[in-house]
Design a protein around this motif. Structure first.
Motif, mmCIF file in Angstrom:
data_model
loop_
_atom_site.group_PDB
_atom_site.id
_atom_site.type_symbol
_atom_site.label_atom_id
_atom_site.label_comp_id
_atom_site.label_asym_id
_atom_site.label_seq_id
_atom_site.Cartn_x
_atom_site.Cartn_y
_atom_site.Cartn_z
ATOM 1 N N GLU A 12 1.020 -1.396 0.416
ATOM 2 C CA GLU A 12 -0.120 0.481 0.069
ATOM 3 C C GLU A 12 1.194 1.208 0.447
ATOM 4 O O GLU A 12 0.514 2.475 -0.658
ATOM 5 C CB GLU A 12 -0.822 -0.069 1.458
ATOM 6 C CG GLU A 12 -1.916 -0.977 1.105
ATOM 7 C CD GLU A 12 -3.067 -0.800 2.274
ATOM 8 O OE1 GLU A 12 -3.339 0.028 2.778
ATOM 9 O OE2 GLU A 12 -4.008 -1.725 2.154
ATOM 10 N N LEU A 13 1.973 0.946 0.652
ATOM 11 C CA LEU A 13 2.599 2.764 0.587
ATOM 12 C C LEU A 13 3.272 2.385 -0.583
ATOM 13 O O LEU A 13 3.726 3.942 -1.038
ATOM 14 C CB LEU A 13 3.769 2.344 1.876
ATOM 15 C CG LEU A 13 3.493 2.022 3.334
ATOM 16 C CD1 LEU A 13 4.749 2.203 4.813
ATOM 17 C CD2 LEU A 13 3.067 3.865 3.608
ATOM 18 N N ASP B 246 4.421 6.422 -4.966
ATOM 19 C CA ASP B 246 4.279 6.930 -7.040
ATOM 20 C C ASP B 246 3.412 6.029 -7.595
ATOM 21 O O ASP B 246 4.103 5.979 -8.317
ATOM 22 C CB ASP B 246 6.050 7.002 -6.940
ATOM 23 C CG ASP B 246 6.756 5.557 -7.166
ATOM 24 O OD1 ASP B 246 5.443 4.379 -6.426
ATOM 25 O OD2 ASP B 246 7.755 5.111 -7.378
ATOM 26 N N GLY B 247 2.727 5.062 -7.292
ATOM 27 C CA GLY B 247 1.503 4.301 -7.807
ATOM 28 C C GLY B 247 1.961 3.288 -8.365
ATOM 29 O O GLY B 247 1.414 2.701 -9.136
ATOM 30 N N THR B 248 2.962 2.577 -7.680
ATOM 31 C CA THR B 248 3.688 1.250 -8.082
ATOM 32 C C THR B 248 2.868 -0.175 -7.500
ATOM 33 O O THR B 248 2.342 -0.110 -6.047
ATOM 34 C CB THR B 248 5.637 0.986 -7.401
ATOM 35 O OG1 THR B 248 6.200 1.898 -7.988
ATOM 36 C CG2 THR B 248 5.339 -0.617 -7.600
ATOM 37 N N PRO B 249 2.288 -0.267 -8.811
ATOM 38 C CA PRO B 249 1.190 -1.755 -8.184
ATOM 39 C C PRO B 249 2.239 -3.038 -8.569
ATOM 40 O O PRO B 249 2.940 -2.783 -8.734
ATOM 41 C CB PRO B 249 0.564 -1.581 -9.624
ATOM 42 C CG PRO B 249 1.652 -1.663 -10.915
ATOM 43 C CD PRO B 249 1.963 -0.625 -10.217
ATOM 44 N N SER B 250 1.068 -3.571 -6.771
ATOM 45 C CA SER B 250 2.110 -4.510 -7.102
ATOM 46 C C SER B 250 0.978 -5.820 -6.076
ATOM 47 O O SER B 250 -0.003 -5.319 -5.621
ATOM 48 C CB SER B 250 3.090 -4.801 -5.365
ATOM 49 O OG SER B 250 2.205 -4.180 -4.081
ATOM 50 N N ASP B 251 1.404 -7.487 -6.422
ATOM 51 C CA ASP B 251 0.479 -8.173 -6.228
ATOM 52 C C ASP B 251 0.817 -8.703 -4.436
ATOM 53 O O ASP B 251 1.295 -8.556 -3.419
ATOM 54 C CB ASP B 251 0.896 -9.578 -6.134
ATOM 55 C CG ASP B 251 -0.227 -10.364 -6.276
ATOM 56 O OD1 ASP B 251 -0.625 -10.633 -5.206
ATOM 57 O OD2 ASP B 251 -0.444 -11.077 -7.201
ATOM 58 N N TYR C 171 6.986 -12.158 -6.367
ATOM 59 C CA TYR C 171 6.327 -10.852 -6.161
ATOM 60 C C TYR C 171 7.132 -9.809 -6.781
ATOM 61 O O TYR C 171 6.829 -8.902 -7.047
ATOM 62 C CB TYR C 171 6.408 -10.558 -4.445
ATOM 63 C CG TYR C 171 6.349 -9.087 -4.023
ATOM 64 C CD1 TYR C 171 4.904 -8.607 -4.039
ATOM 65 C CD2 TYR C 171 7.154 -8.692 -3.191
ATOM 66 C CE1 TYR C 171 4.375 -7.106 -4.041
ATOM 67 C CE2 TYR C 171 6.818 -7.293 -2.974
ATOM 68 C CZ TYR C 171 5.631 -6.724 -2.714
ATOM 69 O OH TYR C 171 5.563 -5.843 -2.190
ATOM 70 N N ILE C 172 9.025 -9.240 -6.480
ATOM 71 C CA ILE C 172 9.255 -8.615 -6.260
ATOM 72 C C ILE C 172 10.296 -8.716 -8.206
ATOM 73 O O ILE C 172 10.669 -8.484 -8.707
ATOM 74 C CB ILE C 172 10.750 -8.603 -5.822
ATOM 75 C CG1 ILE C 172 12.211 -9.847 -6.108
ATOM 76 C CG2 ILE C 172 10.865 -8.399 -4.367
ATOM 77 C CD1 ILE C 172 13.263 -9.329 -5.677
ATOM 78 N N ALA C 173 9.962 -10.219 -9.169
ATOM 79 C CA ALA C 173 10.369 -9.309 -10.631
ATOM 80 C C ALA C 173 8.905 -9.444 -11.193
ATOM 81 O O ALA C 173 9.188 -8.446 -11.844
ATOM 82 C CB ALA C 173 10.088 -10.950 -10.925
ATOM 83 N N PRO D 281 11.896 2.849 -6.705
ATOM 84 C CA PRO D 281 12.393 2.124 -4.358
ATOM 85 C C PRO D 281 11.647 1.103 -4.392
ATOM 86 O O PRO D 281 12.149 0.660 -2.762
ATOM 87 C CB PRO D 281 11.833 3.610 -3.792
ATOM 88 C CG PRO D 281 10.896 4.591 -5.031
ATOM 89 C CD PRO D 281 11.605 4.199 -6.608
ATOM 90 N N ALA D 282 10.209 0.921 -4.770
ATOM 91 C CA ALA D 282 10.370 -0.871 -4.125
ATOM 92 C C ALA D 282 10.757 -1.863 -4.508
ATOM 93 O O ALA D 282 10.989 -2.305 -3.728
ATOM 94 C CB ALA D 282 8.405 -0.605 -4.353
ATOM 95 N N LEU D 283 11.237 -1.770 -5.690
ATOM 96 C CA LEU D 283 11.667 -2.818 -5.846
ATOM 97 C C LEU D 283 13.683 -2.590 -5.401
ATOM 98 O O LEU D 283 13.928 -4.143 -4.769
ATOM 99 C CB LEU D 283 12.346 -2.641 -7.585
ATOM 100 C CG LEU D 283 12.953 -4.157 -8.085
ATOM 101 C CD1 LEU D 283 12.681 -5.789 -7.788
ATOM 102 C CD2 LEU D 283 13.659 -3.655 -9.732
ATOM 103 N N LYS D 284 13.595 -1.999 -5.267
ATOM 104 C CA LYS D 284 15.310 -1.245 -4.455
ATOM 105 C C LYS D 284 15.497 -1.947 -3.258
ATOM 106 O O LYS D 284 16.323 -2.280 -2.899
ATOM 107 C CB LYS D 284 15.882 -0.803 -4.566
ATOM 108 C CG LYS D 284 17.123 0.124 -4.340
ATOM 109 C CD LYS D 284 17.226 1.481 -4.597
ATOM 110 C CE LYS D 284 18.736 2.734 -4.093
ATOM 111 N NZ LYS D 284 19.001 3.811 -3.689
#
Length: 260
Positions: free
Chosen positions: A147-148, A153-158, A212-214, A220-223
């Protein structure tokens, strides 16, 4: 950041690399959760007081005056609590105002579920119980981070994979801290499980965490996620080979490799 470094070198590294705004939000969330985790894990507090404090924090975080209500709950017990816990109201104030609606419900939810676990004596009989426990203390952290990322920055994730990300990291801790947990009378292994079954459970969740990270876009989320996940994989490989803890040099090498 000083308190963060004292309480978790693992998370200090990726959090310290985050951009302004996201850094404060994630630091605030981590320290708030660490504050309540220290109550759950406290070796000297009676369980009755742990439940009282955790329920009090839940109620404070569901009120209209979170920081004041939190101080009222913790102040009478300040001499018995670690600094990260009695400074809980400060960690809330650290959070950017627009991120508070993300963080506050999760702190209330975690406090409530931790109180339940203390009350039940951390009774884990089945894999479903273990799933519920690892969600309470870590899976929901992954969920909140998702959620953060979106907030920042609008990064979507599962979200489901995010839960496995947190769950996998917690399962590594359960494997690593097995001896200490048993010494304090807590057994997180389901009935009939040994190292082999817990290792399989951990690797299964870490595999979903890899997925998830792939899926995360560059940013920043991936990093952030790459560092604790790489350390978790290295730790379980070490434990499987009969080792116990990554050396500081090994940690620095892994972090350097991941960040390049």
């Amino acid at each position: 950041m000083t308190m963060l470094k004292k309480t978790s070198r693992t998370f200090y590294i990726p959090i310290s690399q985050l951009e302004t705004g996201l850094k404060e939000a994630v630091s605030s969330a981590y320290l708030c959760m660490r504050a309540i985790d220290e109550i759950e894990d406290h070796e000297e507090l009676p369980d009755e007081l742990k439940v009282q404090l955790l329920v009090g924090i839940r109620d404070a975080f569901q009120s209209d005056h979170v920081t004041e209500a939190t101080q009222q709950v913790l102040a009478p017990h300040r001499d018995k609590l670690p600094a990260v816990t009695y400074q809980l109201d400060e960690w809330v104030r650290l959070c950017p105002t627009t991120a508070l609606p993300v963080i506050i419900p999760y702190i209330a939810k975690m406090s409530s579920q931790m109180a339940d676990w203390v009350q039940d004596g951390w009774s884990i009989q089945t894999e479903e119980d273990l799933d519920r426990y690892t969600y309470s203390v870590a899976g929901m952290v992954g969920e909140m981070l998702s959620e953060l990322w979106l907030w920042y920055d609008g990064t979507p994730s599962d979200r489901e994979k995010a839960v496995a990300f947190g769950r996998g990291l917690q399962a590594v801790n359960i494997l690593r801290n097995r001896k200490e947990d048993l010494e304090r009378g807590v057994d997180f292994y389901p009935n009939g499980w040994d190292f082999k079954e817990m290792q399989e459970y951990t690797r299964r969740n870490l595999q979903i965490a890899d997925s998830y990270i792939a899926d995360l876009k560059q940013g920043p989320a991936l990093k952030f996620c790459k560092i604790p996940l790489a350390l978790a994989h290295a730790t379980i490989n070490l434990l499987s080979a009969g080792g116990s803890k990554l050396t500081r040099d090994a940690v620095l090498k892994i972090v350097g490799r991941v960040m390049n």
